[in-house]
Each structure stands twice: as structure tokens, then as C-alpha cells.
Motif scaffolding. Sequence first.
Motif, PDB file in Angstrom:
ATOM      1  N   SER A 189      33.693  47.845  36.902  1.00  0.00           N
ATOM      2  CA  SER A 189      34.236  46.895  37.869  1.00  0.00           C
ATOM      3  C   SER A 189      33.305  46.877  39.075  1.00  0.00           C
ATOM      4  CB  SER A 189      35.653  47.332  38.267  1.00  0.00           C
ATOM      5  OG  SER A 189      35.884  47.006  39.610  1.00  0.00           O
ATOM      6  N   ASN A 190      33.346  45.753  39.804  1.00  0.00           N
ATOM      7  CA  ASN A 190      32.484  45.650  40.979  1.00  0.00           C
ATOM      8  C   ASN A 190      32.881  46.655  42.053  1.00  0.00           C
ATOM      9  OD1 ASN A 190      31.011  43.744  39.749  1.00  0.00           O
ATOM     10  ND2 ASN A 190      31.883  41.987  40.873  1.00  0.00           N
ATOM     11  N   ARG A 195      38.333  51.174  30.242  1.00  0.00           N
ATOM     12  CA  ARG A 195      38.049  49.881  30.865  1.00  0.00           C
ATOM     13  C   ARG A 195      36.557  49.674  30.997  1.00  0.00           C
ATOM     14  NH1 ARG A 195      36.252  50.457  36.055  1.00  0.00           N
ATOM     15  NH2 ARG A 195      36.728  52.409  37.139  1.00  0.00           N
ATOM     16  N   THR A 244      27.139  44.539  36.067  1.00  0.00           N
ATOM     17  CA  THR A 244      28.278  44.159  36.898  1.00  0.00           C
ATOM     18  C   THR A 244      29.422  43.784  35.957  1.00  0.00           C
ATOM     19  OG1 THR A 244      27.626  41.849  36.905  1.00  0.00           O
ATOM     20  CG2 THR A 244      26.754  43.239  38.684  1.00  0.00           C
ATOM     21  N   GLU A 245      30.593  43.515  36.534  1.00  0.00           N
ATOM     22  CA  GLU A 245      31.742  43.261  35.658  1.00  0.00           C
ATOM     23  C   GLU A 245      31.621  41.949  34.882  1.00  0.00           C
ATOM     24  OE1 GLU A 245      34.935  43.506  38.507  1.00  0.00           O
ATOM     25  OE2 GLU A 245      35.035  41.326  38.688  1.00  0.00           O
ATOM     26  N   PRO A 300      27.591  51.232  36.486  1.00  0.00           N
ATOM     27  CA  PRO A 300      27.586  50.220  37.551  1.00  0.00           C
ATOM     28  C   PRO A 300      26.147  49.964  38.009  1.00  0.00           C
ATOM     29  CG  PRO A 300      29.269  51.860  37.971  1.00  0.00           C
ATOM     30  CD  PRO A 300      28.465  52.366  36.824  1.00  0.00           C
ATOM     31  N   GLN A 348      30.666  41.782  30.937  1.00  0.00           N
ATOM     32  CA  GLN A 348      31.696  41.845  29.898  1.00  0.00           C
ATOM     33  C   GLN A 348      32.170  40.440  29.525  1.00  0.00           C
ATOM     34  OE1 GLN A 348      35.462  43.491  31.039  1.00  0.00           O
ATOM     35  NE2 GLN A 348      36.111  43.796  28.906  1.00  0.00           N
TER      36      GLN A 348
END
Lengths: 228, 395
Positions: free
Chosen positions: B139-140, B136, B121-122, B204, B125
Amino acid sequence: MSVIKLDKIRKSYFPGDMEFQVLKGLDIDIKEGEMVAIMGPSGSGKTTLMNILGLLDRPTDGRYYLSTREISTLDDDELASVRGRMIGFVFQSFYLLSKLNALQNVMLPLRYQSTPLNEAKERALKMLDRVGMGEHTTHKPTELSGGQQQRVAIARALVTKPSVILADEPTGALDTKTGKEIMDLFLELNRDEGKTVVIITHDPRIGAQCKRIIHIEDGEILKIEYNK
Amino acid sequence: MDIVQQLKEAFGNLTAAKLRTLLAILGILIGVASVVAMVTCGEMATQKALDQFKTLGTNLMSATFYSSSGATTDANKFTLKDAYNLKQEIPSIKLLAPYTTTFSAINYQGKKVNGSTIGATENLQKILHLHILQGRFISNLDNYEPYAVIGANVYKTIQKTGVTDAVGKQIQVGSTIFTIIGVAKPWPESQFFNQSINNSVIVPIKTSFVLSKYTSINNMVMAMEKNYDIDKATTKIKSYIQKSRKGAQAYVRSAKKLIASMESQNEIYTLLLGLIGGISLLVGGIGVMNIMLVSVSERRKEIGIRMAIGARRRDIQLLFITEAMILALFGGTMGVIIGIGTALAIAYFANWDFHIFWLPPFIGFAVSAATGIFFGFYPAYRASQLDPIQTLRSD
Ligand SMILES: Nc1ncnc2c1ncn2[C@@H]1O[C@H](COP(=O)(O)OP(=O)(O)OP(=O)(O)O)[C@@H](O)[C@H]1O
Ligand SMILES: [Mg+2]
């Protein structure tokens, strides 16, 4: 006044269980300003006597008064400091420290008395000058002749202004001519400066120059001879 | 007797017997150098081990899930919902990142890439302080998208094909094609995070479930609030897992505890190294003593002469102690310098950051001085107790 007064001084060694008497009850009285010779055959106890006089050794029995002070009560440290101040030794083989130069050798007794460095240096230089070694102050003992080394050793003995100079065969390692020069130096010190000098010697000519000769044999006083 | 003259004379005596002096100094030098080098290296190793936490921070915890029965079933599987609930339940958790790991074959343009796949999940990071080189991070909002962030080593493999901008390129994990959306900067390896980020393809978390039916959340990392209670948090996490999922267990670790155990382990290690160095210092000290004893017996006559001109016993003692001290302090100083130099060389070859730790040199120096006094004392005492008559008669 007596500088040295011995009262029935005995010294014995005990090799094994046997008692071996080296000094057998000596009575000796030496006055201030006197010049005395001690003579006797080899093994008669002359060096032993000088070690006791110089506080390097303690007698087995008897009393020793050095300038009226009885020394048997002193401990090793007191003995060392009295020795440093009142006795000047001159040995047959000079006994200079080989790593130090003439000046440093002469300064050494003063350093053990905590004399300030400048003063010690000044006095040592003056004394070296006095014994005729003013030109050789930075020489190491190995760079000096026997006679010169003995002069440095005499300066070292004198620098503390001792009450007594004790010399154990000081000319024994020197040739006749040099030996005579050294003897003249002692005579001069005695005559001009009133130093008390005790000289151990085998040489009758040296003995003849002293006012009194104490003959020792087998740890006993054989006779006392007066000159002039 | 004033100190300057005393030192001068001691120096004179030491330089007069050069070889002997050199050997004595060498003994002390080697002893002190080994103490300083070994203890410094021990400290550096500790520092190196702890450095990995510098970037991560110490308020880190991790949990690994397993089922007591051995098999992961739907009934004891840890889900994203569980993770969300756990965070609600335990307020001392600031950030929480569950992640999955899959070991499917990874290919880039038909070329095999060594590595594994992490479903994340984000938050991962933020917790691991991952820095992005290109593009990038996950992201969720990515949900089930076939997006991938690649680790530094994976990027290196791709670079070999002549690609510099990896973003937009496609990478195959198992049978699924992923589009690269980001490249992570090299990440310092840490004992705390089991997976190697540098050798990973990060996708993800929901997408990772699709990759294989065996994929499940078996790990999570957490950033805790400041001043959290480790033991309380540990118990809470464990009991929450047991309560919510039947037969599930959690193995919980905290960075603080890990650091503490690492530190105490390294302390023992350093102590042992110091001990080894200490033994060589002891040997050096015995060398000093031996050499001083030889010196005393060689200089008996000198001792007698000094006594005859008024040296007290303690003056003689001081003479030899001073010489022993000079030997020890000189050897000690050189030893500290050489010890630090050795540590520097070892640090260079072991790839450690070099630090000067002040304690080892200080101790090395102090111990060498103590060695000088201790091992110089007996010979000096022996010298001072000599009988002046005997020494003067000896030749
Ligand atoms: N430590 C000792 N143990 C046993 N006997 C000793 C010791 N020191 C000296 N002696 C003995 O004492 C005696 C006197 O020795 P001393 O050195 O005083 O003689 P000396 O008169 O100075 O002789 P020289 O003219 O040869 O120098 C000698 O017989 C000697 O062997
Ligand atoms: Mg004699």
C-alpha cells in the motif's frame, strides 16, 4: 420402308501415308422387319461396316440414312443419343460390364436416356424374362454361362426398343447347341415382334436362316443371296 | 442419368479397385490433414501468444527509461514526483505504476531463494491484475516499511521448509530483513512486463531506494483510458521525459501495437504452414490424377461398351469425375478429422488451449473438392475423348 440406306459408303484408313480402303462404295438397303446376314472372309470389312451402321464410326465418304435421317450432319452427342435409341448392339464376346449384375447391365442403356428408374427396372426385368433370363437377374456376368451372357446382352440391346439390332458374330463364341438357341431367339424376335436384325456371321447355317445374305469381299459387295 | 445411380455406380467401381482407391484417398487425406493441422496449430499458437493479454487487457502501455549518456545520474533520474506529474500532464493515463528492480541476494532462513526484488506502488497490483493468496499487497501507506509481498515461486520455495502461512515470516533481501505481508497467486507470464512476478519479492518502492543506492525507477506500466490514441500518448510520454529530465530517454511500448505485430507475424507463420500443407495436397492431387489415368486406361473396353449403348462423351466424363470427387471428398473428410485430431495432440503436448477453428477444416474440405475436380477433370476428359471403335477393338 427402309430403316437403313447406304449410298456409296466408303471407309479408308490411312496407316502411314498410304490410303487403305476397307469399304469401297457400298450401296445397301435394309427394310423394316428384315433379317439380313452379312457374310465374308476375315478382313473383308464386316465389322467396319457394322460400326458405321451402328453410328460408332463415320464413313469417309458416302451417305447413310438411318430411318430417312442423314447422319453425317449429326455431332458426337446427337450420334450417341440416336445410337442409344435406335441401335441395339450384340457382340461376339458379349461385352457386359463385369461389375454390374444382369439387371443393372440391361438397365444401363435406359439410364443413359434418363428413363425414370422404376420404369427402367420394369422394362429391364420384362426384357430379361423375354430372353429367358428372368431367374438370373442378380447374377454378375462371371456367374453366367456364355449363352446366358449373350441372352443378357440381347436383352440389353432390345430394352431401348431400337429400330435395328446389329449382331457381330453373336454365336461365334458359343458352342453349336447354344449358338442355335441364340439364333432361334433372333429368329423369334424377327418373326414375332418384327424386329429388324442384321447379323454378321461366318456360319453358313446361320446365313441360311436369314431371308437375305449380303456377301462382302475386299470391301465390296460380291453378291446378294435370297433364301426361300 | 440420375445422381443416386451415378454415385452408386461410382462407389461400385471404386470398391472394385480397393488398393488403388485406398492409395488415392491416402494422398488426399495426408494433404488435407496437414493443411488443417498446420493452420490450426498456427492459429492456436497465435491464440496462445495473445492470451497473455486477456488478463491484462489491451489498454496497457509501458515505458523504460534510460539516459542517452549511458549513466544514470541524479540529474536524469526519474523520480516518484516525475511519475505523479506525468500522470497529471497526460489525462489518457488512467493508472500509472513506476517500479524499480534490484538484484540483491534473497534468503529465507539462510536458504537461497532465486529471484529479484521489485519496488512497487499499490497501483501495480491493479494494472497487472495481481491476485493475492494470503495477506495483502503493498500500500502507498507502507512508505519505507520493510514489508514484502512474495511471488508464487518464492512462496513455493518457502513452502518447502514446511511453512504454509507465509504472512509474518521474515525474508532477507541483501542485508535487510523484510516481513512478508502477502503472497501473490501465480501470475501468467507476459511479454509485456519484463519482470517475472512469480520469482519476485515485491517491496514498497520507497523502501527499495534504501536497499541500494543504485536503485532507480527505470520502468513504469500504465493502464490507459478507453479509446486512447497510442501514437499521441507515446509522443507525449517521450517528450515529457526529455523535457523534465536532462538527457533522459524513454522507450515506450503499447500492448495494442505488440498484439498487432504479433498477429501479423503469426499470420505469415500460419500462411507458411498452410503453404507446406498445400504442397502435400498438391502431391495428393497428382496422385489422384495418376490413379484416375490408370483407371481410364484399364477401363477402355468399358468406356467403349458404354458408348456403344448410348453414353455421350459427357456421360463418360461425369462417370470419372464422380469417382475422382468421391475419392477427394472422402479423403478430404477423413483428412479434416485426422488433421483436427493431430492438432489436438499437438495442442496437448505443447500445452496450448485447444480450439477448433472453423476456417481450416472448411478450407481443407473445399480445397480437396476442388482438387478432385481439377485433377479428376483431365483423366475424365481423356476418357470421354476415346474413340469407341479403338476401345472396343482393344483388349
Ligand atoms: N484402325 C484401323 N487402321 C487401319 N486398318 C484398320 C483399322 N481397323 C480395321 N482395319 C482394317 O480393316 C480391315 C477390315 O477389318 P474388319 O474388322 O472390318 O474385318 P472383318 O470383316 O470384321 O473381319 P473378321 O471376320 O476377322 O472380324 C482389316 O484389314 C483391318 O486390318
Ligand atoms: Mg469382325
